[in-house]
Design an enzyme around this catalytic site. Sequence first.
Site, short mmCIF file in Angstrom:
data_model
loop_
_atom_site.label_atom_id
_atom_site.label_comp_id
_atom_site.label_asym_id
_atom_site.label_seq_id
_atom_site.Cartn_x
_atom_site.Cartn_y
_atom_site.Cartn_z
N ASP A 1 91.01 61.01 6.02
CA ASP A 1 90.89 60.07 7.12
C ASP A 1 92.16 60.00 7.97
OD1 ASP A 1 89.34 57.15 7.87
OD2 ASP A 1 91.51 57.14 8.08
N VAL B 1 87.42 56.28 9.82
CA VAL B 1 86.90 57.60 10.15
C VAL B 1 86.05 58.14 9.00
CG1 VAL B 1 87.49 59.97 10.77
CG2 VAL B 1 88.79 58.07 11.72
N ASP B 2 86.54 57.99 7.77
CA ASP B 2 85.74 58.41 6.62
C ASP B 2 84.37 57.73 6.61
OD1 ASP B 2 87.28 60.29 5.30
OD2 ASP B 2 88.30 58.82 4.04
N ALA B 3 84.38 56.40 6.77
CA ALA B 3 83.13 55.64 6.71
C ALA B 3 82.20 56.04 7.86
CB ALA B 3 83.42 54.15 6.75
#
Length: 400
Positions: free
Chosen positions: A141, A169-171
């Site tokens: 991320d 960003v990951d989510a």
Amino acid sequence: MSTTAMIDKPLDGVRVVDFGQFIAAPAATQSLVDLGADVIKVEPVHGESARGIGPHGDAMVQNYNRGKRAIALDLKDPRGQEIARRLIAGADIVVQNLRPGVMDSMGLGAEAMRTAHPHLVYATVSGFGLHGPSRNRAGLDIAAQAESGLMWVTGERDREPQKVGAQIVDAATGYVCAQAILAAYIRRLRTGEGDTVEVSLLEVALHLQTPNWGAYLATGVEPTRMGNGQPTVAPAADIMPTRDGSVVVSAYSEVHFRRLCRLLGRPELADDPRFADNPSRVRNRPALLAELHAAFATMTSDEAMDMLTGNGVVAGRINTYPEALRSPDVEASGLFLEVSRPDGVPATALGTPWHLESVPKAPTAGAPDLGQHTAELLAELGYPGDTVDALATDGVVVRR
């Protein structure tokens, strides 16, 4: 039988094999679990990487792996690879975000698996995409935040760039991946053909900034850090300290700015030449904020919110985590779920942030222990008990 038990979820009967670790890929498959899919989480015999990084990693495991079935395999062993191939052969969807090249090196990559099983939807999450010079870089991320420009525009004007305060960003990549997987699966239902899905953290991080990028591409004016507020409108996303906390306020349209001034008992501010229109307010933002801060400093946050939201002015109370958890709106959402952990101890986890009338929110199974369903899944694949015993003894699998 209860009414809830009789309801078919949209993905009932769909099988997913999940080789994901950390957040992005597991978040994508968590959405599929909540839509009814049977998701099989494949982990190394020592557990996925998030299991070994303390409370934050445990939070990832517990919140992005609810209701999955877990099998632990040594994928470096040909016998472990064969088990993985058999799992994939019986699946509709495969999702993975392992280090670039790892799945291909074991003969489990998208090209090999889709050649063997043309019906598969095979999704890969990478850090920087699969076609550029960074395709073999590991990506997290924070790297995507940095290289997309997101960190550059986050923080105070004269201070160093800042990351966003969560792995946003990951989510978001998990949600984008799930969306693409569902589109590919709908296509398969229509045509019988699978598809290859690719999603990267970098592309999602760029896309999260579409308004910024759109303005930059149109004007050539580079966005810069400015802390709170917005660069072209005021007051917008500005913090107003109160007697017991703070609220964030946006009232930049002429109608809303005049209304805000009237509500604060300062109607003359709307006709002040410094604040008479939006360009003037942007130029004189420090003076504007000084006037507004003085007015809000006399109120509590509750008083400010009652006044603003009751009159159609956009505002939000800046909550701590405990305050957000106690919010009546959060409580009414049902986002926080009671889950049953394998050890029998009840726990709370976050559900998926959507509502479908056909899928009532209800207590659910928590994340599985490492290898919790290994024996069950191997039996479904036709492995006899003595073979499972031998695989466990040799360390090819871990079972509970």
